[in-house]
Write an enzyme that holds these catalytic residues in place. Structure first.
Site, PDB file in Angstrom:
ATOM      1  N   HIS A   2      -7.201  -9.469   6.143  1.00 36.33           N
ATOM      2  CA  HIS A   2      -7.222  -8.352   5.191  1.00 36.33           C
ATOM      3  C   HIS A   2      -5.789  -7.951   4.793  1.00 36.33           C
ATOM      4  O   HIS A   2      -5.478  -7.818   3.605  1.00 36.33           O
ATOM      5  CB  HIS A   2      -7.975  -7.179   5.834  1.00 36.33           C
ATOM      6  CG  HIS A   2      -8.042  -5.936   5.009  1.00 36.33           C
ATOM      7  ND1 HIS A   2      -9.225  -5.346   4.629  1.00 36.33           N
ATOM      8  CD2 HIS A   2      -7.061  -5.147   4.494  1.00 36.33           C
ATOM      9  CE1 HIS A   2      -8.967  -4.276   3.890  1.00 36.33           C
ATOM     10  NE2 HIS A   2      -7.655  -4.119   3.810  1.00 36.33           N
ATOM     11  N   GLU A   3      -4.937  -7.789   5.800  1.00 36.03           N
ATOM     12  CA  GLU A   3      -3.560  -7.346   5.525  1.00 36.03           C
ATOM     13  C   GLU A   3      -2.754  -8.459   4.849  1.00 36.03           C
ATOM     14  O   GLU A   3      -1.967  -8.191   3.934  1.00 36.03           O
ATOM     15  CB  GLU A   3      -2.866  -6.892   6.811  1.00 36.03           C
ATOM     16  CG  GLU A   3      -3.562  -5.746   7.543  1.00 36.03           C
ATOM     17  CD  GLU A   3      -3.882  -4.551   6.662  1.00 36.03           C
ATOM     18  OE1 GLU A   3      -3.151  -4.296   5.680  1.00 36.03           O
ATOM     19  OE2 GLU A   3      -4.888  -3.864   6.940  1.00 36.03           O
ATOM     20  N   GLN A  41       0.815  -1.222   0.000  1.00 35.03           N
ATOM     21  CA  GLN A  41       0.000   0.000   0.000  1.00 35.03           C
ATOM     22  C   GLN A  41       0.848   1.272   0.000  1.00 35.03           C
ATOM     23  O   GLN A  41       0.340   2.350  -0.289  1.00 35.03           O
ATOM     24  CB  GLN A  41      -0.952   0.017   1.204  1.00 35.03           C
ATOM     25  CG  GLN A  41      -2.007  -1.075   1.131  1.00 35.03           C
ATOM     26  CD  GLN A  41      -2.938  -0.998   2.317  1.00 35.03           C
ATOM     27  OE1 GLN A  41      -2.645  -1.526   3.374  1.00 35.03           O
ATOM     28  NE2 GLN A  41      -4.049  -0.290   2.155  1.00 35.03           N
ATOM     29  N   HIS A  63      -3.222  -8.517   1.164  1.00 32.57           N
ATOM     30  CA  HIS A  63      -2.487  -7.487   0.405  1.00 32.57           C
ATOM     31  C   HIS A  63      -1.155  -8.024  -0.118  1.00 32.57           C
ATOM     32  O   HIS A  63      -0.701  -7.632  -1.181  1.00 32.57           O
ATOM     33  CB  HIS A  63      -2.204  -6.259   1.279  1.00 32.57           C
ATOM     34  CG  HIS A  63      -3.321  -5.260   1.317  1.00 32.57           C
ATOM     35  ND1 HIS A  63      -3.772  -4.606   0.193  1.00 32.57           N
ATOM     36  CD2 HIS A  63      -4.055  -4.776   2.349  1.00 32.57           C
ATOM     37  CE1 HIS A  63      -4.744  -3.763   0.529  1.00 32.57           C
ATOM     38  NE2 HIS A  63      -4.940  -3.846   1.833  1.00 32.57           N
TER      39      HIS A  63
END
Ligand code: ZN
Length: 198
Positions: free
Chosen positions: A137-138, A51, A141
């Site tokens: 969620h992380e 991100q 990524h």
């Protein structure tokens, strides 16, 4: 240590798988500090290296709230070694400003990773808690997977995305999750029954 720019949905690096960390070097330690600084500056509960444009397997989480002391957690080369159950999770993402939608998640996960000193640890997060959902969620990524790939209601997700000037769903990335589906359907029925009653 610095606050970095968070890339938005539509940036190709968000879809690229990240590389394993071979050594928790000074460079990685600076990356960890930058991730934490950036996450706190944006009031996020988690942030993954891709991100901020770095495709390496590192993410940070802090699920502390209100008056609780900060509780930064660092995950380097994480592996999810156990997962079970299913929950409906209302999620957003710092790469999707202002957009929120319901997604499918496991209720329980066990993760193994290295901390910021390169020491191995195992963490269990159960009961569909914010921590359990945030880890998934992380972790996603790092594999180029985004929360909207777990979407429950495509119409709602599309509405959220367009309202916030974000690109539409990438249908080819939407996941087929047969192991979560039956429990999610049961939870959705339960929810609609509750809505009818109230
Ligand atoms: Zn995210």
């Amino acid at each position: 240590m610095s606050i970095r720019k968070v890339v938005k949905y539509g940036t190709p690096s968000l879809r690229e798988p990240s590389k394993e960390v071979h050594k928790v070097s000074q460079k990685i330690k600076v990356l960890v500090e930058d991730l934490l600084d950036t996450m706190y500056a944006q009031n996020g509960v988690g942030l993954a290296a891709p991100q901020i444009g770095e495709n390496v397997r590192v993410f940070v989480i802090d699920v502390s709230t209100g008056d609780e002391p900060l509780n930064p957690m660092v995950f380097i080369n994480p592996k999810i070694i156990k997962k079970s159950g299913a929950v409906i999770s209302h999620e957003g993402c710092l790469s999707f400003p202002e957009a929120f939608t319901d997604v499918k998640r496991y209720a329980n996960v066990m993760v193994k990773a290295l901390d910021r000193n390169g020491r191995s640890f195992v963490l269990e997060a159960n009961g569909g808690t914010l921590l359990a959902r945030c880890i998934q969620h992380e972790f996603d990524h790092l594999n180029g997977i985004l929360f909207i790939d777990h979407v429950i209601n495509r119409f709602d997700a599309e509405t959220q995305l367009s309202k916030n000037n974000l690109p539409p769903l990438e249908l080819e990335h939407i996941l087929n999750e047969p192991e979560l589906e039956p429990e999610i359907q049961r939870l959705l029925e339960e929810k609609s029954k509750k809505n009818e009653e109230s």
